[in-house]
Every structure is written in C-alpha cells, then in structure tokens.
Scaffold this motif. Sequence first.
Motif: not given
Length: 433
Positions: A383-405
């Motif tokens: 329970i509670g484990n997940a995987t993803s291969t989407v592009n752009p990368a999954t944010k996993w519920s963070l609003s904007q985690p990517f420093f260069n974006d």
Amino acid sequence: MKNFFLFAMVALLVSSCQNDDSSADSSFSMKASGADYTGYPATVQTVSGAITTNTTWTNDKVWEIDGVITVKDGAKLTIQPGTFIKAKPLAPGVATGVLVITKSGQIDAQGTAAAPVVFTSYNLLDGNANTVAAPGDFGGVVVLGNAEVNNGLTTNIVEGLDDQANFSEFYYGGTNNAHNAGSLTYVRIEFAGRILDTDIEINGLTFAGVGNGTVVNHIQVSYGRDDSYEFFGGTVNATHLVSFAADDDNFDFDLGYTGSITKAIAIADSNSTHSLSGGNPDSNGIELDNNAGGTVTTLITRPVISQLSIIGVSSSTVAALYENAIHVRRAGKISLTDATVTGYKTGIRWESPSVPGGSTWLRVSIHGFDNPLLPAGTVLGGIGNATSTVNPATKWSLSQPFFNDGALNFTGTTGAFKTEANWTSNWTKFTNF
C-alpha cells in the motif's frame, strides 16, 4: 549579491529545461542581513594548524582557513551563529580550507534560521563583484569518530587527505557507537570539494565513524566538487538535510553506515558541473555500497531514511546528465519510508548482490524516465507505493520542485515535507550565487 553561473550546458540542454530563477519563491531567499554576503564583517582572521584547546570563532570576523585545520586532544571548536568561514587560496592541488574534527575533538557550530553558520567561497567574500565562485573554492568539513566501521579497523584514513603527513590525525573507526563529535545545526557549506585522484576526494560534509551522540540537523551543502554528504560507517543520525547542485552524489553511504536520515531533500541544477565515470554520467541522488569490493560483512551498510525527496530535472533530455536517483550496490541495503523520487533516467537501481533483498520500503513513489526500477521486473509491492515513467517528470504532489523550471515551491505533504511544510525556509540558499 553576485550572479553565478557554473559551466553552462550546451544550448539545447539549457533551453529544454532552464528558466530564470530570479523569481524564486520568497520562502527560499535569504531574509536575514547577517547571513547575506553583503553584510559579512570586514575583519579577516587567518587560522592554521591544530586546535588543541577550547576555541571560539566569533561572528564579528570572517575566518580564513589556511590549509588543513585539525581539532584534537579534547578541544572543542565553537562557531557562533552568523559566522562566515572561507579558505585561504593556495597553490593548485594544495589542501586548503579543510576543517577536520578528529576522533579526539568536538565541534559546536549551532547557527540559527536567521543566522546560519556559512562555509563558502573566498570569491564571495572579497568585496569584488566581478569575481565568481566555483566548486573547490572551499575544502570541506570532515568529522571523524570512534563508532563502528564494517572493516573492523580503527585506523582507517579518511578519504581526500591521503597525502597529508600526520596520518594518525585522520584515522576513524572504533567500537563506541555512542561517540559524540558535538553539534552541527543550521550550517551551510558551499563550493567545497577537493579531488586528489579517482575516488579520492573530500566532500562537502564527511562523517567517518561518527557516533549517534553527535547532533546534526538543518544542514545545506551546495555546489560541491564531489559528493554533498558522505557517511563512512558510523551511527550518526541526521535530520533536515539539503543537498543542492552536487557535482557527484548528493548522499553517499558506505563501510557499514547504519544511522537514520529524516527529512532530507536533494535538488539538481542542470547548470552545475556533473561527474563522469569512463565518459558516462556518474551523478546519483543516493549512492550506497557495503564496501568497495562488494563483500558481505557482519555489519552491512543500511541507512534508515524517512521523509526523503530526490528531485532531478523535468526533461528526459537533460536527465541524460545524471545516472540514478538511488543506486544500491555492492551488497548494500536501504530502508525507505515516505520517499518521493523524480527526474532521473532510473529511479532505483539495485545491483547484485543487493537485489533487493534486505531492503525495505513503505509509501515510496518512484519516477524514472526510462525505468522507475531496475532490474526490470522489480516491483514495489504494498500500500502507498507507486511508479511512473511520464515525461515531463512526475511531481508527486509538489507544486514545482524542479530548480531549473522557475520558482521553487515545495507546497504539498509528500516526501521531505510530509509532516513539516517548507522547513527549508529562511536559512537555505537556492538562488544563483
């Protein structure tokens, strides 16, 4: 404050993910003038050699480390909140700006959110707006102890100081897992690192054989020339760790480290330098070994990590600059709880004989542009484990985690922020230097 750009990537890579970060969320900018580089003291005090009696570095001076400083013979080095420390520039290849807390010494560096202790580049404290900082401008902070190391030796020589004359000052390892090296709280270490040879480097912050009597929390290591953090054995526990723009690995564990890391975040900057091995990308969010030979020992490297976020880049093209988000190899193990991983080609890579028996996970979300999990077919059941291969990368519920974006915004209750939102506010620094 100076603008700082490190070794810009080719235009294609930059344009694919780089936006100006000058509008970064105000919660991530420095708010205290005492911790801003325009407010550092004019007086510089140069120090060198060994500290053998209790000593205090006050915040009314900039402290300049000439060569390698050792704290030993029962001495304690106290560093006041808001103190700046830099290296004295020496000849190329000469160790400088290295602070070593030996087995017989202690450190008491307790900054505050408003006034962290800052180890940084001399080029940011020279009053010249035209000079820029670079990885390796400061040597690094090394803490040594008497806790267990899985080779059973008490005379291990810490990596990166192999060329120094007094080897015994740099020994680590022992039997005292409660060893106390002092306290490091609200500390920033910037532009550190020393490269002697392949796999012989000083990291931003090194713990070697350090015991769980040591207090470590609210630390940021940025723009290092090698790893941000490395743990060689020992049992030291740490909380609220930030790794930003590491050249090599953000967190490195080996030689039987068994402590706990709680609330930790690693953030990639595609414009920083990136390490290579055999011409291939070698930068990982976490790199973990039991030992260099991959042999099974009685004491196995197995960090217990909870509330972790490893954030790479949003573009699969730029992700080619990096290797794995988490690399568990050479008989090492890991325990993960409430972890989110995104923005690397591979999420978690287990190598034999680490695949993945003996490792545990709970509520783990893994993204990988090519493979969330290797070897192929590995699953994170439960329970509670997940995987993803989407592009752009999954944010996993963070609003904007990517420093260069664009503007950093860690709003959300996931990974490093599951139980404490925005604990990076005020004392950290993510803007260009």
